[in-house]
Design a protein around this motif. Structure first.
Motif, PDB file in Angstrom:
ATOM      1  N   THR A  69       0.869  -1.141  -0.052  1.00  0.00           N
ATOM      2  CA  THR A  69      -0.150   0.067   0.067  1.00  0.00           C
ATOM      3  C   THR A  69       0.831   1.151   0.132  1.00  0.00           C
ATOM      4  N   ALA A  70       0.221   2.258  -0.273  1.00  0.00           N
ATOM      5  CA  ALA A  70       0.835   3.730  -0.334  1.00  0.00           C
ATOM      6  C   ALA A  70       1.237   4.175   1.080  1.00  0.00           C
ATOM      7  N   LYS A  71       0.575   3.524   2.161  1.00  0.00           N
ATOM      8  CA  LYS A  71       0.985   3.819   3.526  1.00  0.00           C
ATOM      9  C   LYS A  71       2.285   2.933   3.761  1.00  0.00           C
ATOM     10  N   GLU A  72       2.374   1.606   3.383  1.00  0.00           N
ATOM     11  CA  GLU A  72       3.390   0.872   3.446  1.00  0.00           C
ATOM     12  C   GLU A  72       4.760   1.556   2.847  1.00  0.00           C
ATOM     13  N   PHE A  73       4.841   1.925   1.769  1.00  0.00           N
ATOM     14  CA  PHE A  73       5.691   2.749   1.163  1.00  0.00           C
ATOM     15  C   PHE A  73       6.118   4.171   1.765  1.00  0.00           C
ATOM     16  N   GLY A  74       5.092   4.437   2.378  1.00  0.00           N
ATOM     17  CA  GLY A  74       5.153   5.846   3.073  1.00  0.00           C
ATOM     18  C   GLY A  74       5.983   5.874   4.316  1.00  0.00           C
ATOM     19  N   ARG A  75       5.877   4.812   4.725  1.00  0.00           N
ATOM     20  CA  ARG A  75       6.811   4.510   5.903  1.00  0.00           C
ATOM     21  C   ARG A  75       8.107   4.514   5.843  1.00  0.00           C
ATOM     22  N   MET A  76       8.445   4.011   4.676  1.00  0.00           N
ATOM     23  CA  MET A  76       9.843   3.860   4.170  1.00  0.00           C
ATOM     24  C   MET A  76      10.404   5.142   3.802  1.00  0.00           C
ATOM     25  N   ALA A  77       9.546   5.766   3.088  1.00  0.00           N
ATOM     26  CA  ALA A  77       9.969   7.181   2.446  1.00  0.00           C
ATOM     27  C   ALA A  77      10.201   8.149   3.571  1.00  0.00           C
ATOM     28  N   GLU A  78       9.592   8.150   4.676  1.00  0.00           N
ATOM     29  CA  GLU A  78       9.833   8.790   5.754  1.00  0.00           C
ATOM     30  C   GLU A  78      11.274   8.913   6.286  1.00  0.00           C
ATOM     31  N   MET A  79      11.840   7.774   6.098  1.00  0.00           N
ATOM     32  CA  MET A  79      13.157   7.615   6.497  1.00  0.00           C
ATOM     33  C   MET A  79      14.185   8.415   5.616  1.00  0.00           C
ATOM     34  N   PHE A  80      13.616   8.778   4.287  1.00  0.00           N
ATOM     35  CA  PHE A  80      14.240   9.558   3.397  1.00  0.00           C
ATOM     36  C   PHE A  80      13.885  11.114   3.446  1.00  0.00           C
ATOM     37  N   ASN A  81      12.973  11.455   4.117  1.00  0.00           N
ATOM     38  CA  ASN A  81      12.316  12.757   4.234  1.00  0.00           C
ATOM     39  C   ASN A  81      11.974  13.222   2.912  1.00  0.00           C
TER      40      ASN A  81
END
Length: 229
Positions: free
Chosen positions: A32-44
């Motif tokens: 899901t976008a939410k799952e990918f989003g949690r990874m994206a947060e680590m790259f700001n």
């Protein structure tokens, strides 16, 4: 799925001795976008930018050209982000987890094929971390006659050589194999070799395309719809 079997109609199924399937977005659901989003947060960065960078960088990583640490540090450099060892481990674990949700209806169909004596192949672009996960933890792997995983063979779809590796392992010709994958470029490559091919979008669409092909073993389960939030 209108038109996915435009060159496949008729009684081509009479020659099919093996079914070869992709993993991500076929045997396993799309993250899901939410799952990918949690990874994206680590790259700001936003989900959209992260996904674009992630998608564009997969080939060499799936082929085993980079270690996991090298890959995630490369993405960090592209986003002007610093990652420490602990964060890299979290990213490695997160990526495995988001792809570790099987599509039960598709796994049931693989079991049906296996029970009917149809040879089954797994053909997936997959980095080492996910390779190790599925080989160690997924009992459904036993239903596959032969597995071709990109990091192990240092080839990726749509390179014709990786399809030929799978066909050789199954002991069938291209004309005797049916390939199921979600990506159009992978489908085109399979058809160029002479394989029957279906672009997967849903189990219902797959059933329709198999009927059109005249293939006798149909999936019996329809997947539930998940929110992409």
């Amino acid at each position: 799925m209108q038109g996915s079997l435009s060159s496949e109609r008729g009684n081509g199924s009479r020659r099919i001795k093996a079914v070869v399937l992709d993993y991500g977005q076929v045997l396993a659901r799309r993250p899901t976008a939410k799952e990918f989003g949690r990874m994206a947060e680590m790259f700001n960065v936003s989900f959209e930018l992260f996904y674009e960078l992630w998608e564009a960088s997969r080939g060499p990583y799936d082929r085993g050209d980079f270690t996991a640490e090298e890959y995630w540090l490369k993405l960090a450099a592209e986003t002007n982000t610093s990652l420490d060892g602990g964060q890299i481990e979290l990213l490695r674990e997160a990526e495995v987890e988001i792809w570790a949700h099987p599509n039960p209806g598709m796994l049931d169909w693989v079991s049906q094929l296996h029970a009917a004596g149809i040879q089954t192949g797994l053909l997936s672009n997959m980095p080492w971390d996910l390779v190790k996960h599925v080989r160690t933890n997924c009992q459904w792997m036993d239903n596959f006659t032969f597995k071709t995983l990109s990091a192990e063979v240092k080839l990726i779809k749509p390179d014709p050589a990786i399809y030929q590796h799978s066909l050789h392992g199954l002991g069938v010709s291209a004309e005797e194999a049916l390939f199921v994958d979600d990506r159009e470029n992978n489908i085109r490559a399979a058809r160029a070799l002479g394989m029957h091919a279906i672009q997967f979008q849903s189990i219902g669409g797959l059933r329709d395309d198999l009927k059109a092909l005249g293939f006798p073993i149909l999936p019996v389960s329809i997947e539930s719809h998940r929110s992409e939030g």
